[in-house]
Design an enzyme around this catalytic site. Sequence first.
Site, PDB file in Angstrom:
ATOM      1  N   TRP A  40      83.422  50.627  43.760  1.00 57.96           N
ATOM      2  CA  TRP A  40      84.472  51.276  42.974  1.00 57.96           C
ATOM      3  C   TRP A  40      85.009  52.499  43.680  1.00 57.96           C
ATOM      4  O   TRP A  40      86.221  52.771  43.638  1.00 57.96           O
ATOM      5  CB  TRP A  40      83.980  51.572  41.556  1.00 57.96           C
ATOM      6  N   ASP A  62      85.144  59.398  38.394  1.00 57.77           N
ATOM      7  CA  ASP A  62      85.161  58.130  37.664  1.00 57.77           C
ATOM      8  C   ASP A  62      83.824  58.022  36.941  1.00 57.77           C
ATOM      9  O   ASP A  62      82.784  57.855  37.568  1.00 57.77           O
ATOM     10  CB  ASP A  62      85.349  56.979  38.661  1.00 57.77           C
ATOM     11  N   LYS A  87      81.858  49.956  28.851  1.00 58.15           N
ATOM     12  CA  LYS A  87      80.412  50.069  29.053  1.00 58.15           C
ATOM     13  C   LYS A  87      79.785  50.847  27.881  1.00 58.15           C
ATOM     14  O   LYS A  87      79.042  50.289  27.092  1.00 58.15           O
ATOM     15  CB  LYS A  87      80.098  50.752  30.389  1.00 58.15           C
TER      16      LYS A  87
END
Lengths: 366, 366
Positions: free
Chosen positions: B102, B171, B195
């Site tokens: 990511w 992030d 999540k």
Amino acid sequence: MSRSHNFSAGPAALPVSVLEQLGPASIEFGDTRAGIMEISHRSKAFDAVIASAQDRLRRLMGIPDDYVILLLQGGASLQFWMSALNLVGDGGAVDFLDTGTWSSNAIKEARRIADVRVAWSGKEGGYRAVPHAGGYTVRDNARYLHYTSNNTIYGTQFHALPATDTRLVADLSSDICSRPVDVARHELIYAGAQKNLGPSGVTAVILSPWALEQSAVVGASHPGGLPSMLDYGLMAKKDSMFNTPNTFGIFVLERVLAWLEDQGGVHAIAHLNERKAGMLYEELDRSAFWQPHAEPMSRSQMNVTWRIHDPALESVFLHEATAAGLMALKGHRSVGGIRASLYNAVGCDSVEALVGFMKDFESRKG
Amino acid sequence: MSRSHNFSAGPAALPVSVLEQLGPASIEFGDTRAGIMEISHRSKAFDAVIASAQDRLRRLMGIPDDYVILLLQGGASLQFWMSALNLVGDGGAVDFLDTGTWSSNAIKEARRIADVRVAWSGKEGGYRAVPHAGGYTVRDNARYLHYTSNNTIYGTQFHALPATDTRLVADLSSDICSRPVDVARHELIYAGAQKNLGPSGVTAVILSPWALEQSAVVGASHPGGLPSMLDYGLMAKKDSMFNTPNTFGIFVLERVLAWLEDQGGVHAIAHLNERKAGMLYEELDRSAFWQPHAEPMSRSQMNVTWRIHDPALESVFLHEATAAGLMALKGHRSVGGIRASLYNAVGCDSVEALVGFMKDFESRKG
């Protein structure tokens, strides 16, 4: 059951039979032993959901086999810019028909990128009509003509494709799947789901081979290509799952499309939509008590807009309607008045209840 | 009840008490006389939902009053580009810590816009660790340092803020609200909801006054400003409702945050998360049968990744685990192996069941 008749312009009424499936599926979806929101977008179970959503939309709309269907995020408002970025990002010309707020917003976003010309605008006429064939010209070098097939706020709708040989790009947010459309005549169709397709947060994007090719050409003209999340080509290659999509939204959309197929599909629902809108326009034309906004030839079958001859009565009307179980009839905040949205999931019984209420209201206040 | 213990990396387990509210709310939400998906995002009822979601997130995370909370679409993957567009779109320098897939994707998108330098990369080390303080330098002219606080795929996590005086952008997709974070030390935090916060299709974006100011400066450097849907300033001005947001996703997020407050908030859940991860790492460290991926100091409490000493046993393990009601333990397709995601809604009972299964599996196959 104390649900109202729901005339909301969007998010809007959904079929009750679909809503009733959502509770159970949220706890346990199929044989996954988890809720629909709790399973991976890479799971076989979700693969089947998104594939079914695409297949159903292809069947319902008659989308050619070589067209790609994407289910993205961001709404039509993101497509206003993303479509121009992908199709004319290398400086091309594009013409627009300006039939209301959403057209104007699309024009504004495309102007950041493209050589934009407004071929026709209904602004001075209060957006009461869409253009007639022959009412405008399109530049020879225009890569496409963009139009908004239904104008949610003003209550107007195209009843024929724009009269041009130019490629077509269309925002079908508020009338997709409400009537047949010649998809093959379009290079790109996009639509937020929250009127006829499902909940908000999903955007259907339908791309012709030309549109995908154009996206590739434009991408090649950008160093490093287009931003990943805004690249039609990448989204097509990854089948809308470059990253995690709105899985629940796509699930509901699939269920709504299944419902629509059960209703007999787009032709059958179009017949019903004509009947629903016809009932309401008949009442609006019956008495000068009501003042419909759109010109007769441009009237929308999805969003019916009107005023009351005495504007002071409008707030009374809305208040009493709500109390009578007729909700969300207030016109868009930018134009006022009254608006009834009659999307696919709004039943004839709701329109009958509205017309009955209107007759009674006029008899008491007229 | 035949629900599995759900170790999915996302979309992931949600609290059952939240899921049980979704069916009724889909038919009739509060006193709206319509389902939550069927009411306008401009309605008072939905205003209360989004305001409550923001208030709860602010309380839970200790977000300063002068920070703005947005609930957008597109996921972290869109933020990779959008954050660079808004904060360094006028050609500024920005440094990154590359701790996995990511981070790498964020770097790739930012490179389209900014002068990007990778200050540290764990790539050669198989992304088994996050950098130690002093393990990298940040350029003096870097407008910010970007890091990924938890690496879902490799199972590593920062256990202290990056050691720098530079502004921070993070992030937090896979560990937001799982433990306390010093939000005030960050200029921008973003996180996909799927999540710890709710369903996919909602992205939380937390902006400092500096970030909003920077967005305005950058916007002024673009003719006509930034594209509307990608402009933090406009999204803040319109309180995330420039266009129709993912209303259902925001509703579920609000309910998950209410549940988290009922659990005692972030400090209480962090304690539980430590305990859950501790139980699993203790098992992984007990026997050479298991081979944990992350270096001990970099271990994630959200995503625990490991191999079996005999890789041929991994598919057997996954198959038997599924049959035993332990689902979604397969490692990410890019790295293989086994991964257990232990987000907030995964109970201690699920981890106990997993550890019990592991002990039994080893006793039979070891």
